[in-house]
Write a protein that holds these residues in place. Sequence first.
Motif, PDB file in Angstrom:
ATOM      1  N   SER A   1       0.846  -1.187   0.000  1.00  0.00           N
ATOM      2  CA  SER A   1       0.000   0.000   0.000  1.00  0.00           C
ATOM      3  C   SER A   1       0.889   1.247   0.000  1.00  0.00           C
ATOM      4  O   SER A   1       0.773   2.129  -0.851  1.00  0.00           O
ATOM      5  CB  SER A   1      -0.900  -0.014   1.229  1.00  0.00           C
ATOM      6  OG  SER A   1      -1.598   1.193   1.300  1.00  0.00           O
ATOM      7  N   ALA A   2       1.832   1.293   0.959  1.00  0.00           N
ATOM      8  CA  ALA A   2       2.787   2.412   1.019  1.00  0.00           C
ATOM      9  C   ALA A   2       3.842   2.228  -0.068  1.00  0.00           C
ATOM     10  O   ALA A   2       4.124   1.097  -0.497  1.00  0.00           O
ATOM     11  CB  ALA A   2       3.447   2.432   2.388  1.00  0.00           C
ATOM     12  N   ALA A   3       4.406   3.329  -0.502  1.00  0.00           N
ATOM     13  CA  ALA A   3       5.445   3.251  -1.535  1.00  0.00           C
ATOM     14  C   ALA A   3       6.615   2.428  -1.023  1.00  0.00           C
ATOM     15  O   ALA A   3       7.101   2.660   0.087  1.00  0.00           O
ATOM     16  CB  ALA A   3       5.905   4.654  -1.896  1.00  0.00           C
TER      17      ALA A   3
ATOM     18  N   TRP B   1      -5.801   4.065  -4.978  1.00  0.00           N
ATOM     19  CA  TRP B   1      -5.388   5.246  -4.223  1.00  0.00           C
ATOM     20  C   TRP B   1      -4.108   5.043  -3.415  1.00  0.00           C
ATOM     21  O   TRP B   1      -3.624   5.954  -2.752  1.00  0.00           O
ATOM     22  CB  TRP B   1      -6.529   5.700  -3.301  1.00  0.00           C
ATOM     23  CG  TRP B   1      -7.134   4.575  -2.500  1.00  0.00           C
ATOM     24  CD1 TRP B   1      -6.613   3.998  -1.388  1.00  0.00           C
ATOM     25  CD2 TRP B   1      -8.369   3.881  -2.777  1.00  0.00           C
ATOM     26  NE1 TRP B   1      -7.444   2.990  -0.945  1.00  0.00           N
ATOM     27  CE2 TRP B   1      -8.523   2.891  -1.774  1.00  0.00           C
ATOM     28  CE3 TRP B   1      -9.349   4.012  -3.767  1.00  0.00           C
ATOM     29  CZ2 TRP B   1      -9.634   2.037  -1.747  1.00  0.00           C
ATOM     30  CZ3 TRP B   1     -10.442   3.162  -3.722  1.00  0.00           C
ATOM     31  CH2 TRP B   1     -10.576   2.184  -2.721  1.00  0.00           C
ATOM     32  N   ASP B   2      -3.582   3.826  -3.421  1.00  0.00           N
ATOM     33  CA  ASP B   2      -2.345   3.578  -2.668  1.00  0.00           C
ATOM     34  C   ASP B   2      -1.183   4.413  -3.194  1.00  0.00           C
ATOM     35  O   ASP B   2      -1.015   4.557  -4.397  1.00  0.00           O
ATOM     36  CB  ASP B   2      -1.922   2.105  -2.839  1.00  0.00           C
ATOM     37  CG  ASP B   2      -2.828   1.146  -2.097  1.00  0.00           C
ATOM     38  OD1 ASP B   2      -3.274   1.494  -0.994  1.00  0.00           O
ATOM     39  OD2 ASP B   2      -3.078   0.054  -2.638  1.00  0.00           O
ATOM     40  N   ARG B   3      -0.364   4.877  -2.262  1.00  0.00           N
ATOM     41  CA  ARG B   3       0.855   5.623  -2.637  1.00  0.00           C
ATOM     42  C   ARG B   3       1.721   4.789  -3.592  1.00  0.00           C
ATOM     43  O   ARG B   3       2.287   5.291  -4.557  1.00  0.00           O
ATOM     44  CB  ARG B   3       1.626   5.918  -1.355  1.00  0.00           C
ATOM     45  CG  ARG B   3       2.299   7.277  -1.170  1.00  0.00           C
ATOM     46  CD  ARG B   3       1.583   8.462  -1.698  1.00  0.00           C
ATOM     47  NE  ARG B   3       2.396   9.043  -2.761  1.00  0.00           N
ATOM     48  CZ  ARG B   3       2.045  10.086  -3.511  1.00  0.00           C
ATOM     49  NH1 ARG B   3       0.902  10.693  -3.316  1.00  0.00           N
ATOM     50  NH2 ARG B   3       2.838  10.535  -4.465  1.00  0.00           N
TER      51      ARG B   3
ATOM     52  N   ILE C   1       0.247   5.043  -7.030  1.00  0.00           N
ATOM     53  CA  ILE C   1       0.317   6.413  -7.555  1.00  0.00           C
ATOM     54  C   ILE C   1       1.723   6.704  -8.086  1.00  0.00           C
ATOM     55  O   ILE C   1       1.887   7.329  -9.133  1.00  0.00           O
ATOM     56  CB  ILE C   1      -0.113   7.427  -6.458  1.00  0.00           C
ATOM     57  CG1 ILE C   1      -1.618   7.290  -6.215  1.00  0.00           C
ATOM     58  CG2 ILE C   1       0.270   8.854  -6.828  1.00  0.00           C
ATOM     59  CD1 ILE C   1      -2.145   8.072  -5.037  1.00  0.00           C
ATOM     60  N   GLU C   2       2.718   6.216  -7.352  1.00  0.00           N
ATOM     61  CA  GLU C   2       4.105   6.472  -7.767  1.00  0.00           C
ATOM     62  C   GLU C   2       4.487   5.759  -9.062  1.00  0.00           C
ATOM     63  O   GLU C   2       5.514   6.065  -9.654  1.00  0.00           O
ATOM     64  CB  GLU C   2       5.072   6.055  -6.648  1.00  0.00           C
ATOM     65  CG  GLU C   2       5.016   7.022  -5.491  1.00  0.00           C
ATOM     66  CD  GLU C   2       6.256   6.954  -4.613  1.00  0.00           C
ATOM     67  OE1 GLU C   2       7.088   6.039  -4.813  1.00  0.00           O
ATOM     68  OE2 GLU C   2       6.370   7.819  -3.739  1.00  0.00           O
TER      69      GLU C   2
ATOM     70  N   GLY D   1       1.138  12.908  -9.075  1.00  0.00           N
ATOM     71  CA  GLY D   1       0.309  12.152  -8.126  1.00  0.00           C
ATOM     72  C   GLY D   1      -1.131  12.614  -8.053  1.00  0.00           C
ATOM     73  O   GLY D   1      -1.883  12.178  -7.184  1.00  0.00           O
TER      74      GLY D   1
END
Length: 487
Positions: free
Chosen positions: A183-185, A225-227, A230-231, A262
């Motif tokens: 979820s997090a980058a 929508w997870d970072r 998005i990245e 983003g």
Amino acid sequence: MKKIISILLLCGLFAGTLAAQNTRRTSVPLQHGAHRLGPRTDAYMQKWREHGLGQFIHWGVYAIPGGHWNGETYRGAAEWIRSWNKMPKADYDQLYKQFNPKNFNAKQWARQAKEMGAKYMIITTKHHDGFCLWPSKYTDYTIANTPYKKDIIKELVEAYNAEGIDVTLYFSIIDWNHKGYRSAAPKTEADKAAYEEFKQFTRNQLMELLTNYPTVNGLWFDGSWDRAWIEQAPWVDELEGELRAFRPGLIIGSRFRADDHGKRHYDSNGDLIGDYDQTWERNMPETLKELNGVDWDCVMTIPENQWGYHSDWSLTYVKQPYELIEMLVKAVSLNGNLVLNFGPDGNGNIRPEEAHIAKEIGTWMQVNSEAVYGCKNSPWEKQGWGYYTQKGDNRLYLTVFNQPLNNKVRVKVPKCADDKKIVIVEKAWFLADKKAAVVKNGGRDKYGNVYYDIDSPVFKTGSPYVIVLEVREVDKDKKDEYQQAIM
Ligand code: H76
């Protein structure tokens, strides 16, 4: 220059949306923003735009617990029960071994959707839990390894297509089952490598879906929508290109990829990413103005916030058919589609409450769908009785939801750009029984706008009804020739 701009703005009545979009652009250089300004004009998108009503189906192993675990009730959205602390994830991840919907009948679902009036259907191929309703060769967590075994997506696509209903595939980017999902980058090398695997897996599954189901012409993405996701904007953009090249006409909303900075849905210049605005979830716009000329759909639950099957609807407000019909007509009046969600149970039954709603909407559509399909926004000023929808330049549909106390439906006639012309009502009738409606000259309101009053007895208590008007722009001095029918 200034003068030219203000002239452009004054002429903006019809060019309004384009002008607004162009003036909003601040020209942030982007490689992965909107790739097109303004709506698509091809036949696929034109068809999509004319659907009016769609059906969403959320189905997966979450339908087995149906909002309960170990005698306790989960009050959140049933398809999210795996994220509930009281439900051990290991237990959830074993549910697929019991998934055997013995009453599932794709043809019956499709017939019901057709009778409701749905023109397209969106099915969850994979929700956040990662369970696949098709036999994906890229994971074992699929329908193929349940007692049911058969490819549910195939059954549904075939059954719905046979009823003339287009199928769009819902696909969650979030996948709690894949070991590379983040979820997090990702920061560490190990995380980055894992995420690369997840990206390939996601790409493979999407290509697999388009390959397996060649009639599918839309993808409805979620959980983007997870970072971490998005990245990956440049990569996702490339993937979108690959999917579009593979399936000409493919329709993808604004929820798939972010831009270079983003930004999601609308890029850093304020332009829509993808083919339609996908932000309207359990929510609707109020005015055309806020939409800025984009296509959109509204995905709507029948209870407040339940998508997957939750056995206990007494915990929530449940919308009435009347309200849902109003949302449908309102969506069309603002150039959108309404997509109504169904959450079948673990045995493959559509719950009675949903069946009832489908039937009520279908009964209404049988009489009134002309006011929905292929209709769009009308420039006539909205009145308190309900909504105008319009077909072509001359046909208006007035769907009356709030019957005026004096049984007169008032319509205000818009002024013509050419002041030697006037809009007249040529014909008026009730859609339900085709009987002519009596249109009376009302006079002028305090702003000088001409209005008519249409005598309008209630047809059937509690049921919204439609008045059809054929209108025409004529020379003011010839008005009387045309208006013999009007008293
Ligand atoms: C949050 C969230 C998800 N998006 C909706 C369309 C449902 O799928 C819900 O679980």
